[in-house]
Design a protein around this motif. Structure first.
Motif, PDB file in Angstrom:
ATOM      1  N   PHE A 205      45.052 119.849  68.473  1.00  0.00           N
ATOM      2  CA  PHE A 205      44.566 118.968  69.606  1.00  0.00           C
ATOM      3  C   PHE A 205      44.957 119.679  70.984  1.00  0.00           C
ATOM      4  O   PHE A 205      43.876 119.173  71.869  1.00  0.00           O
ATOM      5  CB  PHE A 205      45.451 117.504  69.458  1.00  0.00           C
ATOM      6  N   VAL A 206      46.066 120.099  71.283  1.00  0.00           N
ATOM      7  CA  VAL A 206      46.345 120.476  72.720  1.00  0.00           C
ATOM      8  C   VAL A 206      45.313 121.763  72.829  1.00  0.00           C
ATOM      9  O   VAL A 206      45.059 122.091  73.782  1.00  0.00           O
ATOM     10  CB  VAL A 206      47.844 121.270  72.632  1.00  0.00           C
ATOM     11  N   GLY A 207      44.943 122.515  71.714  1.00  0.00           N
ATOM     12  CA  GLY A 207      43.881 123.571  71.825  1.00  0.00           C
ATOM     13  C   GLY A 207      42.693 123.168  72.337  1.00  0.00           C
ATOM     14  O   GLY A 207      42.039 123.805  73.218  1.00  0.00           O
ATOM     15  N   LEU A 208      42.208 121.699  71.892  1.00  0.00           N
ATOM     16  CA  LEU A 208      41.012 121.205  72.427  1.00  0.00           C
ATOM     17  C   LEU A 208      41.121 120.796  73.873  1.00  0.00           C
ATOM     18  O   LEU A 208      40.474 121.069  74.759  1.00  0.00           O
ATOM     19  CB  LEU A 208      40.755 120.031  71.562  1.00  0.00           C
ATOM     20  N   LEU A 209      42.471 120.270  74.387  1.00  0.00           N
ATOM     21  CA  LEU A 209      42.860 119.986  75.660  1.00  0.00           C
ATOM     22  C   LEU A 209      42.613 121.226  76.398  1.00  0.00           C
ATOM     23  O   LEU A 209      41.949 121.040  77.784  1.00  0.00           O
ATOM     24  CB  LEU A 209      43.921 119.247  75.625  1.00  0.00           C
ATOM     25  N   GLN A 210      43.046 122.151  76.043  1.00  0.00           N
ATOM     26  CA  GLN A 210      43.033 123.486  76.849  1.00  0.00           C
ATOM     27  C   GLN A 210      41.569 123.971  76.891  1.00  0.00           C
ATOM     28  O   GLN A 210      41.241 124.483  78.134  1.00  0.00           O
ATOM     29  CB  GLN A 210      43.882 124.643  76.226  1.00  0.00           C
ATOM     30  N   VAL A 224      49.801 120.922  79.923  1.00  0.00           N
ATOM     31  CA  VAL A 224      50.501 120.366  78.788  1.00  0.00           C
ATOM     32  C   VAL A 224      50.970 121.268  77.972  1.00  0.00           C
ATOM     33  O   VAL A 224      49.683 122.167  77.596  1.00  0.00           O
ATOM     34  CB  VAL A 224      49.489 119.382  78.198  1.00  0.00           C
ATOM     35  N   GLN A 225      51.962 121.448  77.561  1.00  0.00           N
ATOM     36  CA  GLN A 225      52.370 122.526  76.548  1.00  0.00           C
ATOM     37  C   GLN A 225      52.952 122.087  75.087  1.00  0.00           C
ATOM     38  O   GLN A 225      53.489 120.954  75.101  1.00  0.00           O
ATOM     39  CB  GLN A 225      53.544 123.437  77.235  1.00  0.00           C
ATOM     40  N   VAL A 226      53.165 122.671  74.113  1.00  0.00           N
ATOM     41  CA  VAL A 226      53.700 122.354  72.934  1.00  0.00           C
ATOM     42  C   VAL A 226      55.012 123.306  72.702  1.00  0.00           C
ATOM     43  O   VAL A 226      55.134 124.529  72.831  1.00  0.00           O
ATOM     44  CB  VAL A 226      52.815 122.382  71.778  1.00  0.00           C
ATOM     45  N   ALA A 227      56.248 122.493  72.319  1.00  0.00           N
ATOM     46  CA  ALA A 227      57.329 122.902  72.014  1.00  0.00           C
ATOM     47  C   ALA A 227      57.498 122.852  70.379  1.00  0.00           C
ATOM     48  O   ALA A 227      57.664 121.649  70.141  1.00  0.00           O
ATOM     49  CB  ALA A 227      58.487 122.339  72.866  1.00  0.00           C
ATOM     50  N   ILE A 228      57.802 123.905  69.824  1.00  0.00           N
ATOM     51  CA  ILE A 228      57.902 123.924  68.335  1.00  0.00           C
ATOM     52  C   ILE A 228      59.284 123.942  67.885  1.00  0.00           C
ATOM     53  O   ILE A 228      59.906 124.980  68.375  1.00  0.00           O
ATOM     54  CB  ILE A 228      56.925 124.789  67.657  1.00  0.00           C
ATOM     55  N   GLY A 229      59.741 123.185  67.035  1.00  0.00           N
ATOM     56  CA  GLY A 229      61.129 123.174  66.561  1.00  0.00           C
ATOM     57  C   GLY A 229      61.601 122.020  66.064  1.00  0.00           C
ATOM     58  O   GLY A 229      61.020 121.107  65.807  1.00  0.00           O
ATOM     59  N   GLY A 230      63.041 121.923  65.956  1.00  0.00           N
ATOM     60  CA  GLY A 230      63.637 120.910  65.163  1.00  0.00           C
ATOM     61  C   GLY A 230      64.129 119.844  66.343  1.00  0.00           C
ATOM     62  O   GLY A 230      64.256 119.909  67.567  1.00  0.00           O
ATOM     63  N   ALA A 231      65.408 119.341  65.798  1.00  0.00           N
ATOM     64  CA  ALA A 231      66.078 118.168  66.409  1.00  0.00           C
ATOM     65  C   ALA A 231      66.569 118.959  67.713  1.00  0.00           C
ATOM     66  O   ALA A 231      67.016 118.351  68.839  1.00  0.00           O
ATOM     67  CB  ALA A 231      67.267 117.556  65.742  1.00  0.00           C
TER      68      ALA A 231
END
Length: 527
Positions: A205-210, A224-231
Protein backbone atom coordinates in the motif's frame (compact mmCIF):
# COMPACT_ATOMS: atom_id res chain seq x y z
CA UNK A 1 -9.14 -3.61 -19.61
CA UNK A 2 -5.99 -1.93 -18.28
CA UNK A 3 -5.88 -0.03 -15.01
CA UNK A 4 -4.67 3.56 -14.86
CA UNK A 5 -1.37 2.18 -13.56
CA UNK A 6 -0.97 0.22 -16.79
CA UNK A 7 -1.45 -3.15 -15.12
CA UNK A 8 -3.32 -6.15 -16.47
CA UNK A 9 -6.41 -7.59 -14.76
CA UNK A 10 -5.66 -10.03 -11.94
CA UNK A 11 -7.29 -13.29 -10.94
CA UNK A 12 -6.39 -15.83 -8.26
CA UNK A 13 -5.11 -19.09 -9.74
CA UNK A 14 -7.54 -22.00 -9.58
CA UNK A 15 -5.30 -23.95 -7.20
CA UNK A 16 -5.38 -21.01 -4.73
CA UNK A 17 -1.79 -21.51 -3.63
CA UNK A 18 -0.91 -18.71 -1.11
CA UNK A 19 2.76 -18.30 -2.00
CA UNK A 20 2.04 -18.22 -5.73
CA UNK A 21 -0.91 -15.87 -5.22
CA UNK A 22 1.25 -13.54 -3.14
CA UNK A 23 4.04 -13.48 -5.72
CA UNK A 24 1.60 -13.02 -8.61
CA UNK A 25 -0.11 -10.15 -6.80
CA UNK A 26 3.15 -8.31 -6.22
CA UNK A 27 4.03 -8.80 -9.88
CA UNK A 28 0.64 -7.49 -11.00
CA UNK A 29 1.11 -4.45 -8.77
CA UNK A 30 4.53 -3.81 -10.29
CA UNK A 31 6.10 -3.89 -6.83
CA UNK A 32 9.21 -5.60 -5.52
CA UNK A 33 10.26 -6.45 -1.99
CA UNK A 34 13.95 -6.62 -2.94
CA UNK A 35 14.95 -3.47 -1.08
CA UNK A 36 13.32 -4.80 2.09
CA UNK A 37 14.65 -8.33 2.06
CA UNK A 38 16.83 -9.59 4.89
CA UNK A 39 17.28 -12.41 7.36
CA UNK A 40 15.33 -11.11 10.36
CA UNK A 41 11.62 -11.58 9.78
CA UNK A 42 10.14 -14.62 8.00
CA UNK A 43 6.61 -13.85 6.82
CA UNK A 44 4.38 -16.90 6.55
CA UNK A 45 0.85 -17.34 5.29
CA UNK A 46 -1.61 -18.56 7.93
CA UNK A 47 -3.33 -20.49 5.15
CA UNK A 48 -0.69 -23.22 4.96
CA UNK A 49 2.45 -21.87 6.63
CA UNK A 50 4.10 -21.08 3.29
CA UNK A 51 7.01 -18.66 3.40
CA UNK A 52 5.96 -15.50 1.57
CA UNK A 53 9.05 -13.37 2.21
CA UNK A 54 11.96 -12.86 4.56
CA UNK A 55 12.45 -9.21 5.45
CA UNK A 56 14.99 -7.11 7.24
CA UNK A 57 13.86 -5.25 10.34
CA UNK A 58 14.65 -1.77 11.60
CA UNK A 59 16.41 -0.81 14.81
CA UNK A 60 16.41 2.25 17.06
CA UNK A 61 18.90 4.11 14.86
CA UNK A 62 16.73 3.48 11.81
CA UNK A 63 13.71 4.90 13.64
CA UNK A 64 15.69 8.01 14.61
CA UNK A 65 16.58 8.53 10.95
CA UNK A 66 12.97 7.96 9.86
CA UNK A 67 11.69 10.50 12.35
CA UNK A 68 14.23 13.06 11.16
CA UNK A 69 13.17 12.52 7.55
CA UNK A 70 9.50 12.69 8.51
CA UNK A 71 10.08 15.98 10.33
CA UNK A 72 11.66 17.47 7.21
CA UNK A 73 8.75 16.23 5.09
CA UNK A 74 6.22 17.67 7.54
CA UNK A 75 7.80 21.14 7.47
CA UNK A 76 7.24 21.21 3.70
CA UNK A 77 3.88 19.42 3.59
CA UNK A 78 2.18 21.71 6.12
CA UNK A 79 2.70 24.60 3.70
CA UNK A 80 0.73 22.88 0.92
CA UNK A 81 -2.93 24.02 0.90
CA UNK A 82 -5.23 21.35 2.27
CA UNK A 83 -7.24 20.89 -0.97
CA UNK A 84 -3.96 20.16 -2.78
CA UNK A 85 -3.01 17.69 -0.07
CA UNK A 86 -6.36 16.05 -0.77
CA UNK A 87 -5.38 15.67 -4.41
CA UNK A 88 -2.54 13.33 -3.42
CA UNK A 89 -4.97 11.19 -1.43
CA UNK A 90 -7.37 11.19 -4.39
CA UNK A 91 -4.62 9.88 -6.69
CA UNK A 92 -3.71 7.20 -4.17
CA UNK A 93 -7.34 6.13 -3.83
CA UNK A 94 -7.62 5.81 -7.60
CA UNK A 95 -4.56 3.54 -7.69
CA UNK A 96 -6.03 1.37 -4.95
CA UNK A 97 -9.36 1.12 -6.78
CA UNK A 98 -7.62 0.22 -10.04
CA UNK A 99 -5.65 -2.52 -8.28
CA UNK A 100 -8.33 -3.83 -5.96
CA UNK A 101 -8.02 -7.46 -7.06
CA UNK A 102 -4.25 -7.99 -6.63
CA UNK A 103 -4.25 -6.02 -3.37
CA UNK A 104 -7.10 -8.17 -2.06
CA UNK A 105 -5.36 -11.39 -3.04
CA UNK A 106 -2.09 -10.31 -1.46
CA UNK A 107 -3.86 -9.31 1.75
CA UNK A 108 -5.79 -12.59 1.90
CA UNK A 109 -2.67 -14.67 1.31
CA UNK A 110 -0.78 -12.90 4.09
CA UNK A 111 -3.61 -12.33 6.58
CA UNK A 112 -5.83 -15.37 6.04
CA UNK A 113 -9.21 -13.65 5.78
CA UNK A 114 -11.47 -14.86 2.98
CA UNK A 115 -11.02 -13.16 -0.36
CA UNK A 116 -14.42 -11.47 -0.23
CA UNK A 117 -13.61 -9.88 3.13
CA UNK A 118 -10.19 -8.85 1.83
CA UNK A 119 -11.90 -7.09 -1.07
CA UNK A 120 -14.14 -5.35 1.43
CA UNK A 121 -11.13 -4.12 3.36
CA UNK A 122 -9.41 -2.79 0.24
CA UNK A 123 -12.66 -1.10 -0.77
CA UNK A 124 -12.66 0.50 2.67
CA UNK A 125 -9.29 2.05 1.84
CA UNK A 126 -10.85 3.52 -1.29
CA UNK A 127 -13.80 4.80 0.72
CA UNK A 128 -11.68 6.50 3.36
CA UNK A 129 -9.64 8.17 0.62
CA UNK A 130 -12.85 9.69 -0.74
CA UNK A 131 -13.83 10.75 2.77
CA UNK A 132 -10.43 12.39 3.31
CA UNK A 133 -10.52 14.17 -0.05
CA UNK A 134 -13.85 15.77 0.86
CA UNK A 135 -12.50 16.59 4.29
CA UNK A 136 -9.57 18.47 2.75
CA UNK A 137 -12.00 21.29 1.92
CA UNK A 138 -13.78 21.19 5.27
CA UNK A 139 -11.12 21.75 7.92
CA UNK A 140 -13.24 24.38 9.59
CA UNK A 141 -12.44 26.58 12.56
CA UNK A 142 -14.83 28.79 14.51
CA UNK A 143 -15.47 32.48 14.99
CA UNK A 144 -16.59 32.93 18.59
CA UNK A 145 -18.57 35.83 20.04
CA UNK A 146 -16.21 37.95 22.15
CA UNK A 147 -17.35 39.66 25.33
CA UNK A 148 -15.06 42.61 24.52
CA UNK A 149 -16.08 45.37 22.07
CA UNK A 150 -14.26 45.38 18.73
CA UNK A 151 -12.47 42.11 19.38
CA UNK A 152 -12.49 39.00 17.23
CA UNK A 153 -12.13 35.56 18.86
CA UNK A 154 -11.21 32.80 16.41
CA UNK A 155 -10.29 29.13 16.57
CA UNK A 156 -7.74 27.74 14.11
CA UNK A 157 -6.67 24.17 13.39
CA UNK A 158 -3.07 23.45 12.34
CA UNK A 159 -1.16 20.24 11.51
CA UNK A 160 0.23 18.56 14.60
CA UNK A 161 3.45 17.15 13.09
CA UNK A 162 4.62 13.54 12.73
CA UNK A 163 2.14 10.70 13.26
CA UNK A 164 3.33 7.30 14.41
CA UNK A 165 0.80 4.58 13.59
CA UNK A 166 0.81 1.01 14.91
CA UNK A 167 -1.64 -1.41 13.30
CA UNK A 168 -2.69 -5.01 13.96
CA UNK A 169 -2.69 -8.06 11.68
CA UNK A 170 -6.46 -8.43 11.38
CA UNK A 171 -7.00 -5.27 9.30
CA UNK A 172 -3.55 -4.76 7.82
CA UNK A 173 -4.60 -2.00 5.39
CA UNK A 174 -7.83 -0.32 6.50
CA UNK A 175 -6.71 0.78 9.96
CA UNK A 176 -3.62 2.45 8.51
CA UNK A 177 -5.68 4.16 5.83
CA UNK A 178 -8.26 5.39 8.34
CA UNK A 179 -5.64 7.41 10.17
CA UNK A 180 -3.04 8.17 7.51
CA UNK A 181 -5.29 9.56 4.78
CA UNK A 182 -6.94 11.92 7.27
CA UNK A 183 -3.57 12.83 8.79
CA UNK A 184 -2.20 13.61 5.32
CA UNK A 185 -4.97 16.02 4.34
CA UNK A 186 -4.52 17.66 7.76
CA UNK A 187 -0.89 18.35 6.84
CA UNK A 188 1.04 15.71 8.79
CA UNK A 189 3.75 13.21 7.90
CA UNK A 190 3.55 9.58 9.04
CA UNK A 191 5.52 6.52 10.07
CA UNK A 192 3.65 3.21 9.93
CA UNK A 193 4.62 0.24 12.08
CA UNK A 194 2.48 -2.65 10.76
CA UNK A 195 2.08 -5.98 12.51
CA UNK A 196 5.11 -8.18 11.99
CA UNK A 197 2.59 -10.81 10.80
CA UNK A 198 1.45 -8.70 7.82
CA UNK A 199 4.30 -6.40 6.72
CA UNK A 200 4.13 -7.04 2.97
CA UNK A 201 0.59 -5.68 2.81
CA UNK A 202 1.94 -2.47 4.34
CA UNK A 203 4.78 -2.29 1.84
CA UNK A 204 2.35 -2.81 -1.04
CA UNK A 205 0.00 0.00 0.00
CA UNK A 206 2.81 2.45 0.75
CA UNK A 207 4.38 1.46 -2.56
CA UNK A 208 1.21 2.60 -4.33
CA UNK A 209 1.18 5.82 -2.28
CA UNK A 210 4.75 6.50 -3.34
CA UNK A 211 3.69 5.90 -6.95
CA UNK A 212 0.98 8.51 -6.51
CA UNK A 213 3.59 10.91 -5.14
CA UNK A 214 5.98 10.59 -8.08
CA UNK A 215 4.07 12.92 -10.37
CA UNK A 216 2.81 15.13 -7.56
CA UNK A 217 5.35 17.90 -7.17
CA UNK A 218 3.88 19.20 -3.91
CA UNK A 219 4.58 15.92 -2.08
CA UNK A 220 7.95 15.83 -0.29
CA UNK A 221 10.03 12.68 -0.04
CA UNK A 222 9.54 10.45 3.01
CA UNK A 223 6.05 11.75 3.68
CA UNK A 224 4.96 8.24 4.73
CA UNK A 225 7.47 5.56 5.74
CA UNK A 226 7.17 1.95 6.92
CA UNK A 227 8.99 0.68 10.02
CA UNK A 228 9.36 -3.13 10.03
CA UNK A 229 9.85 -4.97 13.29
CA UNK A 230 8.32 -6.16 16.53
CA UNK A 231 7.21 -4.64 19.80
CA UNK A 232 10.55 -2.91 20.31
CA UNK A 233 9.92 -0.75 17.26
CA UNK A 234 6.48 0.20 18.52
CA UNK A 235 8.00 1.11 21.88
CA UNK A 236 10.64 3.26 20.17
CA UNK A 237 7.93 5.18 18.31
CA UNK A 238 5.97 5.66 21.54
CA UNK A 239 9.08 6.95 23.33
CA UNK A 240 10.48 9.10 20.54
CA UNK A 241 10.32 12.85 21.20
CA UNK A 242 9.99 13.49 17.48
CA UNK A 243 6.68 11.59 17.25
CA UNK A 244 4.03 14.19 18.00
CA UNK A 245 1.17 11.74 18.25
CA UNK A 246 0.76 7.97 18.21
CA UNK A 247 -2.23 6.02 16.96
CA UNK A 248 -2.21 2.39 18.12
CA UNK A 249 -4.64 -0.41 17.30
CA UNK A 250 -4.24 -3.72 19.07
CA UNK A 251 -4.61 -5.43 22.42
CA UNK A 252 -5.43 -3.72 25.69
CA UNK A 253 -2.06 -4.91 27.02
CA UNK A 254 -0.26 -3.11 24.20
CA UNK A 255 -2.41 -0.02 24.72
CA UNK A 256 -1.48 0.21 28.39
CA UNK A 257 2.20 0.24 27.46
CA UNK A 258 1.73 2.85 24.72
CA UNK A 259 -0.43 5.05 26.96
CA UNK A 260 2.19 5.14 29.70
CA UNK A 261 5.06 5.81 27.31
CA UNK A 262 3.32 8.64 25.49
CA UNK A 263 1.91 10.17 28.68
CA UNK A 264 5.37 10.34 30.22
CA UNK A 265 6.40 12.79 27.52
CA UNK A 266 2.97 14.46 27.18
CA UNK A 267 2.48 13.27 23.62
CA UNK A 268 -0.95 12.58 22.18
CA UNK A 269 -2.22 9.07 21.69
CA UNK A 270 -5.24 7.57 19.92
CA UNK A 271 -5.96 4.09 21.25
CA UNK A 272 -8.32 1.58 19.63
CA UNK A 273 -7.95 -1.57 21.69
CA UNK A 274 -9.87 -4.65 22.76
CA UNK A 275 -13.54 -5.35 22.25
CA UNK A 276 -15.80 -7.81 24.08
CA UNK A 277 -18.91 -7.05 22.12
CA UNK A 278 -22.43 -8.12 23.01
CA UNK A 279 -25.78 -8.41 21.27
CA UNK A 280 -29.05 -8.41 23.17
CA UNK A 281 -31.84 -10.47 21.61
CA UNK A 282 -35.19 -9.40 23.05
CA UNK A 283 -38.61 -11.12 23.06
CA UNK A 284 -39.71 -9.07 20.03
CA UNK A 285 -36.53 -9.65 18.01
CA UNK A 286 -36.87 -10.57 14.34
CA UNK A 287 -34.76 -13.73 14.14
CA UNK A 288 -34.74 -13.60 10.35
CA UNK A 289 -32.56 -10.52 10.80
CA UNK A 290 -30.74 -11.64 13.91
CA UNK A 291 -29.48 -15.06 12.73
CA UNK A 292 -27.39 -13.82 9.76
CA UNK A 293 -26.19 -10.86 11.81
CA UNK A 294 -25.03 -13.16 14.62
CA UNK A 295 -23.40 -15.56 12.18
CA UNK A 296 -21.27 -13.00 10.39
CA UNK A 297 -20.43 -11.00 13.52
CA UNK A 298 -19.35 -14.14 15.41
CA UNK A 299 -17.58 -16.11 12.66
CA UNK A 300 -16.46 -13.51 10.13
CA UNK A 301 -12.66 -13.12 9.85
CA UNK A 302 -12.49 -16.29 11.98
CA UNK A 303 -13.53 -14.25 14.99
CA UNK A 304 -10.46 -12.03 14.67
CA UNK A 305 -12.10 -8.61 14.51
CA UNK A 306 -12.11 -6.11 17.33
CA UNK A 307 -15.86 -5.83 16.63
CA UNK A 308 -16.49 -9.59 16.61
CA UNK A 309 -19.61 -10.67 18.49
CA UNK A 310 -18.44 -12.49 21.61
CA UNK A 311 -21.45 -12.36 23.94
CA UNK A 312 -25.05 -13.18 22.98
CA UNK A 313 -27.44 -12.01 25.71
CA UNK A 314 -30.77 -13.68 24.92
CA UNK A 315 -34.13 -13.38 26.63
CA UNK A 316 -34.92 -16.65 28.34
CA UNK A 317 -38.07 -17.10 26.24
CA UNK A 318 -36.12 -16.90 22.93
CA UNK A 319 -32.98 -18.91 23.72
CA UNK A 320 -34.23 -22.35 22.66
CA UNK A 321 -35.65 -21.11 19.37
CA UNK A 322 -32.60 -18.99 18.60
CA UNK A 323 -30.08 -21.78 19.25
CA UNK A 324 -32.17 -24.28 17.32
CA UNK A 325 -31.89 -22.02 14.29
CA UNK A 326 -28.37 -20.68 14.87
CA UNK A 327 -26.41 -23.89 15.48
CA UNK A 328 -27.20 -25.51 12.11
CA UNK A 329 -26.26 -22.29 10.31
CA UNK A 330 -22.94 -22.03 12.15
CA UNK A 331 -22.34 -25.73 11.57
CA UNK A 332 -22.79 -25.40 7.81
CA UNK A 333 -20.25 -22.59 7.39
CA UNK A 334 -17.60 -23.47 4.84
CA UNK A 335 -14.17 -23.37 6.49
CA UNK A 336 -11.01 -23.70 4.44
CA UNK A 337 -8.50 -21.99 2.17
CA UNK A 338 -9.70 -18.36 2.14
CA UNK A 339 -8.48 -17.87 -1.44
CA UNK A 340 -10.90 -20.52 -2.69
CA UNK A 341 -14.33 -19.57 -3.95
CA UNK A 342 -17.22 -20.23 -1.59
CA UNK A 343 -15.16 -20.44 1.60
CA UNK A 344 -16.69 -18.41 4.44
CA UNK A 345 -14.19 -18.86 7.28
CA UNK A 346 -10.41 -18.94 6.94
CA UNK A 347 -7.72 -19.93 9.45
CA UNK A 348 -6.64 -18.39 12.71
CA UNK A 349 -3.53 -16.28 12.28
CA UNK A 350 -1.17 -18.81 13.92
CA UNK A 351 -0.74 -21.65 16.41
CA UNK A 352 -0.59 -19.29 19.39
CA UNK A 353 -4.08 -18.01 18.53
CA UNK A 354 -5.34 -21.60 18.40
CA UNK A 355 -3.80 -22.38 21.79
CA UNK A 356 -5.44 -19.31 23.34
CA UNK A 357 -8.80 -20.36 21.92
CA UNK A 358 -8.52 -23.87 23.35
CA UNK A 359 -7.42 -22.54 26.73
CA UNK A 360 -10.44 -20.21 26.80
CA UNK A 361 -12.81 -23.08 25.99
CA UNK A 362 -11.31 -25.18 28.78
CA UNK A 363 -11.84 -22.31 31.22
CA UNK A 364 -15.41 -21.91 29.99
CA UNK A 365 -16.07 -25.61 30.71
CA UNK A 366 -14.53 -25.23 34.16
CA UNK A 367 -16.83 -22.27 34.81
CA UNK A 368 -19.94 -24.27 33.95
CA UNK A 369 -20.18 -23.77 30.21
CA UNK A 370 -21.41 -26.22 27.58
CA UNK A 371 -19.23 -26.01 24.46
CA UNK A 372 -20.53 -26.75 20.97
CA UNK A 373 -17.80 -26.80 18.30
CA UNK A 374 -14.45 -25.10 18.69
CA UNK A 375 -12.33 -28.06 17.61
CA UNK A 376 -9.53 -27.96 15.05
CA UNK A 377 -10.48 -28.96 11.51
CA UNK A 378 -8.05 -31.24 9.69
CA UNK A 379 -10.09 -32.67 6.80
CA UNK A 380 -10.06 -30.79 3.51
CA UNK A 381 -7.80 -27.97 4.74
CA UNK A 382 -4.04 -27.43 4.66
CA UNK A 383 -2.61 -29.49 7.52
CA UNK A 384 -0.19 -26.72 8.50
CA UNK A 385 -2.92 -24.12 8.99
CA UNK A 386 -4.98 -23.59 12.14
CA UNK A 387 -8.59 -24.00 11.05
CA UNK A 388 -11.33 -24.30 13.67
CA UNK A 389 -15.06 -24.68 13.92
CA UNK A 390 -16.68 -21.61 15.45
CA UNK A 391 -17.70 -22.36 19.03
CA UNK A 392 -21.05 -21.62 20.67
CA UNK A 393 -20.76 -21.82 24.45
CA UNK A 394 -23.83 -21.83 26.69
CA UNK A 395 -22.85 -20.19 29.97
CA UNK A 396 -24.72 -20.09 33.29
CA UNK A 397 -23.73 -16.46 33.71
CA UNK A 398 -21.15 -13.85 32.82
CA UNK A 399 -18.19 -15.60 34.39
CA UNK A 400 -14.53 -14.54 34.42
CA UNK A 401 -13.65 -15.99 31.00
CA UNK A 402 -16.69 -14.31 29.42
CA UNK A 403 -15.36 -10.96 30.61
CA UNK A 404 -12.09 -11.51 28.73
CA UNK A 405 -11.58 -11.07 25.01
CA UNK A 406 -10.29 -14.13 23.18
CA UNK A 407 -9.40 -13.31 19.58
CA UNK A 408 -11.13 -16.35 18.08
CA UNK A 409 -14.62 -17.46 16.98
CA UNK A 410 -16.11 -18.09 20.43
CA UNK A 411 -19.67 -16.95 21.10
CA UNK A 412 -20.84 -17.09 24.72
CA UNK A 413 -24.62 -17.34 25.20
CA UNK A 414 -26.20 -15.96 28.38
CA UNK A 415 -29.88 -15.56 29.25
CA UNK A 416 -31.67 -12.63 30.85
CA UNK A 417 -35.17 -11.91 32.14
CA UNK A 418 -35.55 -8.11 32.43
CA UNK A 419 -34.19 -5.62 29.85
CA UNK A 420 -32.33 -3.64 32.49
CA UNK A 421 -30.60 -6.86 33.50
CA UNK A 422 -29.49 -7.32 29.89
CA UNK A 423 -28.06 -3.79 29.86
CA UNK A 424 -26.17 -4.54 33.07
CA UNK A 425 -24.68 -7.67 31.49
CA UNK A 426 -23.87 -5.77 28.29
CA UNK A 427 -21.97 -3.10 30.22
CA UNK A 428 -20.47 -5.46 32.81
CA UNK A 429 -17.15 -6.06 31.07
CA UNK A 430 -13.97 -3.94 30.99
CA UNK A 431 -14.20 -3.28 27.24
CA UNK A 432 -16.59 -0.92 25.49
CA UNK A 433 -16.24 -1.00 21.71
CA UNK A 434 -19.33 -2.28 19.87
CA UNK A 435 -22.82 -3.36 20.91
CA UNK A 436 -26.14 -4.29 19.36
CA UNK A 437 -29.75 -4.98 20.25
CA UNK A 438 -32.35 -6.79 18.19
CA UNK A 439 -35.81 -5.56 19.11
CA UNK A 440 -39.01 -4.31 17.55
CA UNK A 441 -39.87 -2.42 20.73
CA UNK A 442 -39.24 1.31 20.23
CA UNK A 443 -38.75 1.89 23.94
CA UNK A 444 -36.07 -0.78 24.20
CA UNK A 445 -34.29 0.56 21.10
CA UNK A 446 -34.28 4.13 22.39
CA UNK A 447 -33.28 3.08 25.91
CA UNK A 448 -30.36 1.09 24.47
CA UNK A 449 -29.05 4.18 22.65
CA UNK A 450 -29.56 6.53 25.58
CA UNK A 451 -27.20 7.43 28.42
CA UNK A 452 -28.94 4.68 30.43
CA UNK A 453 -28.17 2.04 27.80
CA UNK A 454 -25.03 0.72 26.13
CA UNK A 455 -21.75 2.24 27.32
CA UNK A 456 -19.94 1.41 24.06
CA UNK A 457 -18.62 3.69 21.36
CA UNK A 458 -20.70 1.85 18.73
CA UNK A 459 -24.38 1.26 19.49
CA UNK A 460 -26.43 -0.62 16.86
CA UNK A 461 -30.11 -1.50 16.58
CA UNK A 462 -31.19 -4.47 14.44
CA UNK A 463 -27.74 -4.83 12.91
CA UNK A 464 -24.69 -6.75 14.09
CA UNK A 465 -21.65 -5.51 15.99
CA UNK A 466 -19.19 -5.62 13.08
CA UNK A 467 -19.02 -3.79 9.78
CA UNK A 468 -18.75 -0.11 10.74
CA UNK A 469 -19.02 2.55 8.03
CA UNK A 470 -16.18 5.02 7.54
CA UNK A 471 -18.39 8.09 8.03
CA UNK A 472 -19.02 7.37 11.70
CA UNK A 473 -16.36 7.90 14.37
CA UNK A 474 -14.81 4.49 15.09
CA UNK A 475 -13.62 3.57 18.57
CA UNK A 476 -14.79 2.72 22.05
CA UNK A 477 -14.70 3.44 25.76
CA UNK A 478 -13.18 1.96 28.92
CA UNK A 479 -10.39 -0.50 28.12
CA UNK A 480 -11.03 -0.03 24.42
CA UNK A 481 -9.02 3.14 24.92
CA UNK A 482 -11.40 6.02 24.26
CA UNK A 483 -9.82 6.91 20.91
CA UNK A 484 -11.57 7.67 17.64
CA UNK A 485 -9.24 6.74 14.81
CA UNK A 486 -11.37 7.95 11.92
CA UNK A 487 -14.76 9.19 10.74
CA UNK A 488 -16.96 12.10 11.81
CA UNK A 489 -14.86 14.90 13.37
CA UNK A 490 -11.96 12.65 14.36
CA UNK A 491 -9.78 14.77 12.04
CA UNK A 492 -9.37 17.10 15.00
CA UNK A 493 -7.23 14.41 16.65
CA UNK A 494 -4.67 14.91 13.90
CA UNK A 495 -4.43 18.68 14.34
CA UNK A 496 -3.58 21.17 17.06
CA UNK A 497 -6.02 23.89 18.07
CA UNK A 498 -5.06 27.57 18.36
CA UNK A 499 -7.40 30.18 19.83
CA UNK A 500 -6.61 33.69 18.58
CA UNK A 501 -7.86 37.07 19.82
CA UNK A 502 -7.55 40.21 17.68
CA UNK A 503 -8.18 43.66 19.18
CA UNK A 504 -9.11 46.12 16.45
CA UNK A 505 -10.24 48.87 18.85
CA UNK A 506 -8.18 51.79 20.17
CA UNK A 507 -8.44 50.66 23.81
CA UNK A 508 -7.27 47.69 25.83
CA UNK A 509 -10.15 45.83 27.50
CA UNK A 510 -9.38 42.86 29.72
CA UNK A 511 -11.62 39.83 29.89
CA UNK A 512 -14.09 39.30 32.73
CA UNK A 513 -14.10 43.07 33.38
CA UNK A 514 -10.74 42.99 35.14
CA UNK A 515 -9.11 46.41 35.71
CA UNK A 516 -5.36 46.72 35.91
CA UNK A 517 -4.49 50.39 35.52
CA UNK A 518 -0.96 51.26 34.45
CA UNK A 519 0.45 54.66 35.44
CA UNK A 520 3.20 55.84 33.16
CA UNK A 521 5.89 58.34 34.09
CA UNK A 522 5.26 61.71 32.38
CA UNK A 523 8.88 61.74 31.20
CA UNK A 524 8.29 58.38 29.50
CA UNK A 525 11.90 57.45 30.03
CA UNK A 526 13.45 60.74 28.73
CA UNK A 527 16.04 62.98 30.41
Amino acid sequence: MMSSAGLAPFAVASDADPARTHADALKALGLSLDSHRGDDLPVRSPIDGALLATLGTHDAADIDAMVARARTAFLDWRQVPAPHRGELVRRFGTLVRDNLDPLSALLSAENGKILEEARGEVQEVVDICEFAVGLSRQLYGLTIASERPQHRLTEYWHPVGVLGLISAFNFPAAVWAWGTTVALVCGNAGIWKPSEKTPTTALAFVGLLQRAMRDFEAAPANLVQVAIGGADIGARLADHPGIDMLSATGSTRMGRDVAVRTAQRFARSILELGGNNAMIVTPSADLDLAIPAITFAAAGTAGQRCTTLRRLIVHEDRKAELLARLMPVIGKLSTGNPLAEGVQVGPLIDGAAFDRMQAALERARAEGGTVHGGERITDGVPATGYYVRPAIVEMPGQSAIVCEETFAPILYVIIYREFTQAITLQNGVPQGLSSAVFTMDMREAEYFQSALGSDCGIVNVNIGTSGAEIGGAFGGEKQTGGGRVSGSDSWKNYMRRATATVNYSSTLTLAQGVRFDVVEDDNKGGN
